[in-house]
Scaffold this motif. Sequence first.
Motif, PDB file in Angstrom:
ATOM      1  N   GLY A 442       0.766  -1.233   0.000  1.00  0.00           N
ATOM      2  CA  GLY A 442       0.000   0.000   0.000  1.00  0.00           C
ATOM      3  C   GLY A 442       0.797   1.281   0.000  1.00  0.00           C
ATOM      4  N   GLU A 443       2.122   1.174  -0.082  1.00  0.00           N
ATOM      5  CA  GLU A 443       2.973   2.356  -0.108  1.00  0.00           C
ATOM      6  C   GLU A 443       3.672   2.464  -1.457  1.00  0.00           C
ATOM      7  OE1 GLU A 443       3.179   4.693   2.247  1.00  0.00           O
ATOM      8  OE2 GLU A 443       1.681   3.570   3.408  1.00  0.00           O
ATOM      9  N   PHE A 444       3.701   3.671  -2.011  1.00  0.00           N
ATOM     10  CA  PHE A 444       4.355   3.888  -3.294  1.00  0.00           C
ATOM     11  C   PHE A 444       5.854   4.036  -3.093  1.00  0.00           C
ATOM     12  CE2 PHE A 444       5.768   6.844  -6.717  1.00  0.00           C
ATOM     13  CZ  PHE A 444       5.566   5.978  -7.779  1.00  0.00           C
ATOM     14  N   THR A 445       6.630   3.232  -3.815  1.00  0.00           N
ATOM     15  CA  THR A 445       8.093   3.277  -3.695  1.00  0.00           C
ATOM     16  C   THR A 445       8.756   3.536  -5.046  1.00  0.00           C
ATOM     17  OG1 THR A 445       8.234   0.873  -3.982  1.00  0.00           O
ATOM     18  CG2 THR A 445       8.088   1.707  -1.719  1.00  0.00           C
ATOM     19  N   GLY A 446       7.947   3.887  -6.037  1.00  0.00           N
ATOM     20  CA  GLY A 446       8.469   4.107  -7.380  1.00  0.00           C
ATOM     21  C   GLY A 446       8.967   5.526  -7.575  1.00  0.00           C
ATOM     22  N   ARG A 447       9.140   5.884  -8.845  1.00  0.00           N
ATOM     23  CA  ARG A 447       9.720   7.192  -9.161  1.00  0.00           C
ATOM     24  C   ARG A 447       9.072   7.758 -10.418  1.00  0.00           C
ATOM     25  NH1 ARG A 447      13.679   8.519 -12.669  1.00  0.00           N
ATOM     26  NH2 ARG A 447      14.250   6.336 -12.980  1.00  0.00           N
ATOM     27  N   GLN A 448       8.643   9.013 -10.330  1.00  0.00           N
ATOM     28  CA  GLN A 448       8.127   9.688 -11.514  1.00  0.00           C
ATOM     29  C   GLN A 448       9.196   9.713 -12.591  1.00  0.00           C
ATOM     30  OE1 GLN A 448       6.743  13.660 -10.742  1.00  0.00           O
ATOM     31  NE2 GLN A 448       6.151  14.048 -12.872  1.00  0.00           N
ATOM     32  N   GLY A 449       8.819   9.345 -13.815  1.00  0.00           N
ATOM     33  CA  GLY A 449       9.767   9.355 -14.924  1.00  0.00           C
ATOM     34  C   GLY A 449      10.487   8.043 -15.150  1.00  0.00           C
ATOM     35  N   ALA A 450      10.266   7.066 -14.288  1.00  0.00           N
ATOM     36  CA  ALA A 450      10.960   5.773 -14.451  1.00  0.00           C
ATOM     37  C   ALA A 450      10.389   4.956 -15.609  1.00  0.00           C
ATOM     38  CB  ALA A 450      10.870   4.972 -13.152  1.00  0.00           C
ATOM     39  N   GLY A 451       9.157   5.258 -16.015  1.00  0.00           N
ATOM     40  CA  GLY A 451       8.539   4.499 -17.090  1.00  0.00           C
ATOM     41  C   GLY A 451       9.184   4.797 -18.438  1.00  0.00           C
TER      42      GLY A 451
END
Length: 465
Positions: A442-451
């Motif tokens: 339930g916690e976001f651990t990603g990064r904007q722009g990683a896609g």
Amino acid sequence: MRTLIKNGTIVTADGSSDADILIDGETIAQIGPDLEATGVTADETIDATGRYVIPGGIDVHTHMELPFGGTFAKDTFETGTRAAAFGGTTSIVDFAVQGKGQSLREGLDAWHAKAEGNAVTDYGFHMIMSDVNDSTLGEMDGLVAEGVPDFKLFTAYPGVFYSDDGAIFRAMQQTARNGGLIMMHAENGMAIDVVAAQTVAAGTTDPIGHGLARKAIFEGEATNRVIRLAEAAGVPVYIVHLSARDALEAVHDARQRGSKVFAETCPQYLFLSLDDLGNGFEGAKYVCSPPLRSKDHWDDLWTGLVDDDLQLVATDHCPFDFHGQKELGRGDFRKIPNGLPGVEDRIDLLHDGGVLSGRISKERWVEIISTAPARLFGMYPQKGAIEVGSDADLVVYDPDRKRTISARTHHMDVDYSCYEGRVVQGASAVVLSRGSVVVRDGEFTGRQGAGRFIKRAPADYARTA
């Protein structure tokens, strides 16, 4: 970075097995039972005991930042892909739009600019064609070569996206030469506009009028017509957001006679109904096109998914706030922005309403949310598969966890949920995009722009015919 997922049940379209998965960097490096006992080491270990490990979901029908009816869909590529990841979807294919008078290149470049540096997970594009002419037909070949091999046309929305039969047929002929695929929004928009005007004139201006005017028979007629055009051109055709048995019958009959016709449906057509368009203007929350149908269509669509007349479930995610956006249509349902939020809830709804209800197997569930989209749209086995060498887009899925869907807790940038208060069983516990954990408990651990942009190949339709 090496990650080991152990003790889980791997579920793919082809079957289920208890095995571990070793990820090395961005791809799957090894699959087998008890890998630690064979000497495998990793930087991180994820224990998937009691959980499924499935390929990341692929939603091949989204509309981030889509201009419509004087406003824009609320989700950006950042908020939309982040919400998708919370729901276990690790790749989307969005629709770039060629505006009237624009080139295809201008439309595609605008969508690349929206997504690049913003998307949390991987993304691809289809191309909406608003103008079919000699110039844009020529551009299609270049887009296919660039990894954008699909082109959406409309028999609906006269004056906006509508193409006549001649334009549709010319575009189909072009795909016969370049290997692309025509995707069709199949409703008879000209007839719908007549009935809609008559409905308003008779005094029905609330959202229910939207559902009454866009008759199922108009979807069935248009679906049959575009299939026949594709047969004449000798090409496959893909029907988007199929909502009604009338259209499904046309698809079924075509496939029975050997035509390469493919179709998707959406969660809203499996779980929501014409009744939701009632209750005065509250029904605006449920305005989409094609509209929600009466509940007696549900069983037909589920049968279509079981029989593979419908190959997959996408969302047509196109969220507009009820306050300030849907309200543009107060007093005239024709002015309500068409679209629903759904990218975050698709996988759980289908697990709860499909697998747990006994309508589909868990293997078919994986197929319609991930593997079939990857195969049909030129991403397989990079995406949609759990194989050595495939992208490590993986979901550790808890089939027992229950949650209540609500606008208060969802991550889509929209002020309501179509499924408010619905309890579903099944949820994504850990979501990985190319080997990196983007959601954990339930916690976001990603990064904007990683896609990254997914350069897709024209699909080999023999694999799915």
